[in-house]
Structures are given as C-alpha cells and as structure tokens.
Design a protein around this motif. Structure first.
Motif, PDB file in Angstrom:
ATOM      1  N   PHE A  70      72.042 -79.434  55.169  1.00 24.99           N
ATOM      2  CA  PHE A  70      72.817 -78.901  54.046  1.00 24.99           C
ATOM      3  C   PHE A  70      72.477 -79.642  52.751  1.00 24.99           C
ATOM      4  N   LEU A  71      72.445 -80.973  52.843  1.00 23.75           N
ATOM      5  CA  LEU A  71      72.237 -81.783  51.643  1.00 23.75           C
ATOM      6  C   LEU A  71      70.778 -81.889  51.208  1.00 23.75           C
ATOM      7  N   THR A  72      69.842 -82.002  52.164  1.00 25.24           N
ATOM      8  CA  THR A  72      68.440 -82.190  51.786  1.00 25.24           C
ATOM      9  C   THR A  72      67.711 -80.861  51.591  1.00 25.24           C
ATOM     10  N   VAL A  73      67.606 -80.071  52.656  1.00 26.27           N
ATOM     11  CA  VAL A  73      66.894 -78.789  52.564  1.00 26.27           C
ATOM     12  C   VAL A  73      67.652 -77.834  51.648  1.00 26.27           C
ATOM     13  N   GLY A  74      68.975 -77.757  51.829  1.00 25.36           N
ATOM     14  CA  GLY A  74      69.775 -76.823  51.044  1.00 25.36           C
ATOM     15  C   GLY A  74      70.008 -77.279  49.611  1.00 25.36           C
ATOM     16  N   LEU A  75      70.835 -78.298  49.450  1.00 22.05           N
ATOM     17  CA  LEU A  75      71.229 -78.742  48.113  1.00 22.05           C
ATOM     18  C   LEU A  75      70.041 -79.219  47.282  1.00 22.05           C
ATOM     19  N   CYS A  76      69.289 -80.193  47.809  1.00 23.48           N
ATOM     20  CA  CYS A  76      68.142 -80.707  47.047  1.00 23.48           C
ATOM     21  C   CYS A  76      67.051 -79.649  46.911  1.00 23.48           C
ATOM     22  N   GLY A  77      66.816 -78.890  47.982  1.00 14.42           N
ATOM     23  CA  GLY A  77      65.805 -77.834  47.922  1.00 14.42           C
ATOM     24  C   GLY A  77      66.174 -76.744  46.935  1.00 14.42           C
ATOM     25  N   GLY A  78      67.471 -76.407  46.873  1.00 10.83           N
ATOM     26  CA  GLY A  78      67.923 -75.418  45.897  1.00 10.83           C
ATOM     27  C   GLY A  78      67.917 -75.979  44.484  1.00 10.83           C
ATOM     28  N   PHE A  79      68.191 -77.254  44.368  1.00 12.00           N
ATOM     29  CA  PHE A  79      68.206 -77.919  43.058  1.00 12.00           C
ATOM     30  C   PHE A  79      66.783 -78.072  42.546  1.00 12.00           C
ATOM     31  N   THR A  80      65.873 -78.484  43.426  1.00 16.31           N
ATOM     32  CA  THR A  80      64.466 -78.630  43.067  1.00 16.31           C
ATOM     33  C   THR A  80      63.615 -78.752  44.318  1.00 16.31           C
ATOM     34  N   THR A  81      62.619 -77.908  44.459  1.00 18.95           N
ATOM     35  CA  THR A  81      61.709 -78.062  45.590  1.00 18.95           C
ATOM     36  C   THR A  81      60.751 -79.224  45.351  1.00 18.95           C
ATOM     37  N   PHE A  82      60.690 -79.713  44.143  1.00 15.51           N
ATOM     38  CA  PHE A  82      59.831 -80.857  43.844  1.00 15.51           C
ATOM     39  C   PHE A  82      60.263 -82.077  44.645  1.00 15.51           C
ATOM     40  N   SER A  83      61.560 -82.175  44.915  1.00 15.10           N
ATOM     41  CA  SER A  83      62.051 -83.303  45.689  1.00 15.10           C
ATOM     42  C   SER A  83      61.493 -83.265  47.114  1.00 15.10           C
ATOM     43  N   THR A  84      61.437 -82.089  47.714  1.00 18.06           N
ATOM     44  CA  THR A  84      60.888 -81.954  49.060  1.00 18.06           C
ATOM     45  C   THR A  84      59.404 -82.277  49.073  1.00 18.06           C
ATOM     46  N   PHE A  85      58.683 -81.752  48.098  1.00 18.91           N
ATOM     47  CA  PHE A  85      57.253 -82.049  47.959  1.00 18.91           C
ATOM     48  C   PHE A  85      57.037 -83.565  47.869  1.00 18.91           C
ATOM     49  N   SER A  86      57.834 -84.231  47.057  1.00 21.51           N
ATOM     50  CA  SER A  86      57.687 -85.679  46.865  1.00 21.51           C
ATOM     51  C   SER A  86      57.985 -86.445  48.145  1.00 21.51           C
ATOM     52  N   LYS A  87      58.998 -86.015  48.873  1.00 18.48           N
ATOM     53  CA  LYS A  87      59.341 -86.669  50.144  1.00 18.48           C
ATOM     54  C   LYS A  87      58.202 -86.512  51.145  1.00 18.48           C
ATOM     55  N   GLU A  88      57.662 -85.297  51.248  1.00 17.31           N
ATOM     56  CA  GLU A  88      56.570 -85.054  52.187  1.00 17.31           C
ATOM     57  C   GLU A  88      55.333 -85.874  51.822  1.00 17.31           C
ATOM     58  N   ALA A  89      55.055 -85.983  50.541  1.00 17.33           N
ATOM     59  CA  ALA A  89      53.914 -86.782  50.095  1.00 17.33           C
ATOM     60  C   ALA A  89      54.124 -88.256  50.451  1.00 17.33           C
ATOM     61  N   LEU A  90      55.346 -88.739  50.256  1.00 16.95           N
ATOM     62  CA  LEU A  90      55.647 -90.135  50.574  1.00 16.95           C
ATOM     63  C   LEU A  90      55.519 -90.395  52.077  1.00 16.95           C
ATOM     64  N   GLN A  94      53.245 -93.291  53.514  1.00 16.89           N
ATOM     65  CA  GLN A  94      53.795 -94.326  54.396  1.00 16.89           C
ATOM     66  C   GLN A  94      53.090 -94.361  55.747  1.00 16.89           C
ATOM     67  N   GLY A  95      52.639 -93.198  56.188  1.00 14.54           N
ATOM     68  CA  GLY A  95      51.938 -93.119  57.461  1.00 14.54           C
ATOM     69  C   GLY A  95      50.482 -93.526  57.367  1.00 14.54           C
ATOM     70  N   GLY A  96      50.039 -93.912  56.176  1.00 11.87           N
ATOM     71  CA  GLY A  96      48.667 -94.351  55.994  1.00 11.87           C
ATOM     72  C   GLY A  96      47.676 -93.220  55.796  1.00 11.87           C
ATOM     73  N   ASN A  97      48.163 -92.020  55.634  1.00 12.75           N
ATOM     74  CA  ASN A  97      47.301 -90.861  55.438  1.00 12.75           C
ATOM     75  C   ASN A  97      46.992 -90.721  53.938  1.00 12.75           C
ATOM     76  N   ILE A  98      46.180 -91.628  53.431  1.00 17.28           N
ATOM     77  CA  ILE A  98      45.875 -91.692  52.000  1.00 17.28           C
ATOM     78  C   ILE A  98      45.172 -90.424  51.528  1.00 17.28           C
ATOM     79  N   TRP A  99      44.190 -89.964  52.292  1.00 18.21           N
ATOM     80  CA  TRP A  99      43.443 -88.770  51.883  1.00 18.21           C
ATOM     81  C   TRP A  99      44.310 -87.522  51.960  1.00 18.21           C
ATOM     82  N   GLY A 100      45.134 -87.444  52.987  1.00 20.37           N
ATOM     83  CA  GLY A 100      46.061 -86.315  53.091  1.00 20.37           C
ATOM     84  C   GLY A 100      47.035 -86.305  51.932  1.00 20.37           C
ATOM     85  N   PHE A 101      47.549 -87.504  51.600  1.00 22.05           N
ATOM     86  CA  PHE A 101      48.456 -87.653  50.461  1.00 22.05           C
ATOM     87  C   PHE A 101      47.784 -87.205  49.167  1.00 22.05           C
TER      88      PHE A 101
END
Length: 124
Positions: A70-90, A94-101
């Motif tokens: 509700f809070l992350t996918v819904g609220l933050c996703g509805g407020f801005t999908t940029f937040s989800t993009f940024s989380k996925e990139a991080l 963090q997983g060491g996937n520099i090229w993927g990042f």
C-alpha cells in the motif's frame, strides 16, 4: 481473495499518491515557471519516502505485506514512479551489479526522455 485485498491496497495507495502529486503541483503552480519544481520536489520526496519505508519493511521482514505494498507500490508509486526506479537501481548497485545499474539508469533516462519526445511528436 487475498490477491484482491492486495490489489485494493495498492489501488488505494495509488489513488492517494496520485492525488497528492496533483495537489503538490497545484500548490507550487506559481513557483514552477520555466522549471518543473513541483515534479522535482515530488520525485525527491518520493525517493526519500520509499527509502524510509523500504528500510522499515525490510528491517522487520514485511516487504510483501499489504501495508508495505500500500505504502511503497501504491502511495509512492502513485506519487512518483521515479521513487521505484531509484529503489530498483539502488538494489542493483548494492548487489554489486555495477553494469546492470549503469545500464538501467542510462537506458531509463535516455530512452524515457526519447520515448516521451517520440510520443509527443507522433501526435503533433
């Protein structure tokens, strides 16, 4: 039935987040002359908020709970999908996937802007 509850939780959060984004744009209408300050503010606040929420929910192991969704996918996703993009990139970083990042960030930004332009020019 559980899936329906989850879908409703995400939908309710999206409604609140999208409404919040619209209200911020209305409140900042006079400030946003020549630069999208409202969008920037929403994106940055959304990034910070999803980071806080993600930290809380991952700390107690409840990332998949209806409240978390509700809070992350819904609220933050509805407020801005940029937040989800940024989380996925991080997560990739963090997983060491520099090229993927790097690829995800570069492709998302460059292709995203390019596709917005393409869509715009196709209907103009």
């Amino acid at each position: 039935m559980e899936l329906m509850k989850t879908i409703l939780a995400v939908g309710a959060g999206s409604f609140i987040g999208g409404t919040g984004r619209y209200l911020v744009s209305l409140m900042m209408k006079g400030v946003s002359k020549g630069f999208p300050w409202a969008t920037l503010a929403v994106n940055l606040v959304g990034c910070f908020l999803i980071g806080l929420l993600w930290g809380v929910f991952s700390k107690n192991g409840s990332e998949g709970s209806n409240w978390a969704l509700f809070l992350t996918v819904g609220l933050c996703g509805g407020f801005t999908t940029f937040s989800t993009f940024s989380k996925e990139a991080l997560i990739m970083l963090q997983g060491g996937n520099i090229w993927g990042f790097a690829g995800y960030v570069a492709i998302s930004v460059i292709a995203g802007i390019s596709l917005v332009a393409l869509g715009y020019f196709l209907v103009r």
